[in-house]
Design a protein around this motif. Structure first.
Motif, PDB file in Angstrom:
ATOM      1  N   GLU A 181       1.054  -1.492  -0.237  1.00  0.00           N
ATOM      2  CA  GLU A 181      -0.196   0.172  -0.032  1.00  0.00           C
ATOM      3  C   GLU A 181       0.999   1.454   0.304  1.00  0.00           C
ATOM      4  O   GLU A 181       2.044   1.348   0.697  1.00  0.00           O
ATOM      5  N   PRO A 207      -8.619  13.011  -0.927  1.00  0.00           N
ATOM      6  CA  PRO A 207      -8.798  11.835  -2.000  1.00  0.00           C
ATOM      7  C   PRO A 207      -7.750  12.324  -3.689  1.00  0.00           C
ATOM      8  O   PRO A 207      -7.314  11.687  -4.179  1.00  0.00           O
ATOM      9  N   PHE A 263      -4.535  12.443  -2.842  1.00  0.00           N
ATOM     10  CA  PHE A 263      -4.210  10.527  -2.840  1.00  0.00           C
ATOM     11  C   PHE A 263      -3.380   9.793  -4.343  1.00  0.00           C
ATOM     12  O   PHE A 263      -2.772   9.295  -4.585  1.00  0.00           O
ATOM     13  N   PHE A 319      -0.906   8.913  -5.885  1.00  0.00           N
ATOM     14  CA  PHE A 319      -1.066   6.857  -6.626  1.00  0.00           C
ATOM     15  C   PHE A 319      -0.026   6.795  -7.854  1.00  0.00           C
ATOM     16  O   PHE A 319       0.217   5.907  -8.351  1.00  0.00           O
ATOM     17  N   GLY A 374      -4.344  -0.687  -2.700  1.00  0.00           N
ATOM     18  CA  GLY A 374      -4.836   0.199  -2.271  1.00  0.00           C
ATOM     19  C   GLY A 374      -6.536   0.325  -1.936  1.00  0.00           C
ATOM     20  O   GLY A 374      -7.404  -0.617  -2.628  1.00  0.00           O
ATOM     21  N   PRO A 375      -7.033   1.593  -1.362  1.00  0.00           N
ATOM     22  CA  PRO A 375      -6.289   2.333  -1.060  1.00  0.00           C
ATOM     23  C   PRO A 375      -5.944   2.041   0.339  1.00  0.00           C
ATOM     24  O   PRO A 375      -4.957   3.291   0.378  1.00  0.00           O
ATOM     25  N   ASP A 408      -7.260   2.491   3.664  1.00  0.00           N
ATOM     26  CA  ASP A 408      -8.211   3.382   3.573  1.00  0.00           C
ATOM     27  C   ASP A 408      -9.290   2.365   5.118  1.00  0.00           C
ATOM     28  O   ASP A 408      -9.307   1.598   5.460  1.00  0.00           O
ATOM     29  N   TYR A 446     -11.499   6.861  -3.214  1.00  0.00           N
ATOM     30  CA  TYR A 446     -10.267   7.234  -3.169  1.00  0.00           C
ATOM     31  C   TYR A 446     -10.789   6.676  -4.598  1.00  0.00           C
ATOM     32  O   TYR A 446      -9.426   5.733  -5.084  1.00  0.00           O
TER      33      TYR A 446
END
Length: 495
Positions: A176, A195, A198, A202, A220-221, A223, A241
């Protein structure tokens, strides 16, 4: 005694397959680096345990030295649970500095980082994983120390880490990028991280990994979902996300889940905590279902066909409740494994393999907590093919897998939550492995009435059943029962 439930194991229909390493574990990155961890309940005053610390976690944290992953007892116990995935992760991984040299440990951690990981510590982590047949899952640093002037993540730190891992003979199977991006206030730069940030990071991360480590699985994500009542206005919705642009491409969809907050962060009766009086309730055991179903829907929409991993979970966030090391939590542990595997989860990472309140192995003594024995029985008896034993019934939860290592065999997991005896009717001879305890809050676990204990040299004991003729298998009050049916000859289990 109740009337009982009849099971024809030969006819149970096939549901799905799970990963061979389905039952997996986290070892917090702080075990490698040292640093603060959740304060032991033993050192807290009783009146402080029920105080609400949610706004000031420093009051319930204490220093930790790095853990000796070479300890023979620890390795003996862990090896018996293999193969599994080991996640070196958690909050610490977000801001760790990898000291890429063999010089003495730096006295000061560079700016932009909060913890320091030496080459020696990472070598030992690689060695531990190889010794116990574990594939490494981790996460990379995302704090301000690895970001450019525009605040965008850069791979310079990750490249050095990957290069050394390969040079040391290790491999990172999956990673991750970020531990719990929806709770990302780790330094000033990330206080407003959302997000949109993120997915931008990513995209850089994914492109880098495609070049540097094309076989590494992007997870991922990651969370976190804590099963608390009411809305949480400052926590982004999980779907953002997946849907924010540029849309991230996950090889494996991941999330974290805790059903409540432990006594360190919220009183048990506050609504945000969980009381031991609720540990065997149907509501508590079922609370984990909806978060998985929600992630399955997101997976089907945004990453069709990708496996789903719960890469960090336990009874409660903030280090686990006081009673998690005891037998009463083994009902949740095994029900979670079986329930979520049947619904659609492919791997579950219990937090933690070693820890104080929430480890299956105690981090100070390396002795088994109650959930270790639950994990051991799962590993020895529950195969990767899941069968349908019917819907969960209040008071008696039945699950079925092909029996590990026995072609055609079936293992039933019968969890009796009631304070009265039950029985299961079967059509072939059965091997009963009944787990009970002297009392529910004991760390001692009995197998068919005999305490499970380590042998000479900290060897893990054999687990021998009581043979039951075909007919009725008795289930003691408030017990966990593995019922192996080696002669079931279920078609789905023959190969």
């Amino acid at each position: 005694m109740a009337e009982g439930v009849a099971i024809d194991a030969s006819e149970l229909p096939f549901v799905r397959d799970i990963d061979e390493r389905f039952q997996s574990f986290q070892i917090g990155m702080s075990h490698l680096t040292g640093g603060d961890t959740w304060v032991s309940y033993d050192t807290m005053e009783q009146e402080d345990i029920t105080r609400d610390y949610a706004g000031d976690l420093s009051a319930v944290r204490e220093p930790r030295d790095p853990t000796d992953l070479g300890n023979s007892r620890l390795r003996n116990l862990a090896e018996e649970l293999g193969p599994f995935y080991v996640r070196y992760g958690g909050t610490t991984s977000n801001s760790v500095y990898f000291q890429d040299d063999d010089k003495p440990r730096l006295e000061e951690i560079p700016e932009g980082f909060e913890r320091l990981l030496t080459r020696d510590a990472w070598r030992k982590a690689i060695d531990f994983a190889q010794a116990v047949d574990a594939k490494i899952v981790t996460g990379f640093t995302v704090s301000s120390g690895v970001r450019d002037k525009a605040g965008v993540w850069t791979p310079v730190h990750a490249q050095a880490w990957l290069d050394f891992t390969k040079a040391a003979g290790g491999e990172i199977y999956a990673a991750e990028m970020f531990n719990e991006p929806n709770m990302a206030a780790y330094d000033d730069m990330l206080e407003t991280y959302g997000p949109a940030d993120f997915v931008k990071d990513f995209a850089v991360y994914g492109a880098f990994m495609e070049r540097a480590a094309p076989d590494l699985k992007l997870v991922g994500p990651g969370d976190v979902d804590v099963g608390l009542p009411g809305p949480r206005p400052n926590v982004p919705d999980a779907e953002t996300y997946f849907s924010s642009l540029p849309k991230p491409i996950f090889d494996i969809v991941s999330y974290h889940y805790y059903g409540a907050l432990s006594e360190r962060c919220a009183p048990p009766e506050s609504g945000r905590g969980v009381s031991v009086d609720d540990a065997l309730s149907e509501e508590w055991l079922a609370r984990q279902e909806q978060p998985l179903r929600d992630r399955m829907a997101l997976r089907d929409r945004y990453a069709p066909g990708a496996p789903i991993w719960n890469t960090e979970t336990g009874a409660a966030a903030c280090g686990g409740p006081q009673w998690q090391p005891s037998f009463i939590d083994s009902f949740r542990y095994l029900d979670t494994n079986a329930r979520l595997a049947k619904i659609g989860l492919d791997a579950i990472f219990t937090h933690a393999l070693i820890s104080g309140s929430n480890g299956v192995i105690d981090e100070k003594t390396f002795m088994p907590n109650a959930n270790y024995w639950a994990a051991l029985m799962w590993r020895r008896l529950m195969g990767t093919r899941i069968l349908d034993a019917g819907p969960v019934q209040p008071g008696l939860h039945l699950y079925a897998h092909c029996q590990r290592g026995v072609p055609g065999g079936v293992t039933l997991l019968a969890i009796n939550l009631q304070d009265q005896a039950e029985r299961v009717k079967v059509d072939s001879p059965a091997d009963l492995y009944a787990l009970t305890a002297p009392e529910q809050l004991s760390r001692t676990v009995l197998l068919n009435g005999t305490p499970l204990e380590l042998g000479m040299g900290d060897t893990v004991p054999q687990t021998l059943p009581v043979r039951q003729p075909s007919g009725e298998v008795p289930l003691a009050p408030t017990s966990i029962n593995f019922i192996a049916l080696p002669q079931a000859d279920n078609p789905a289990c023959r190969s």
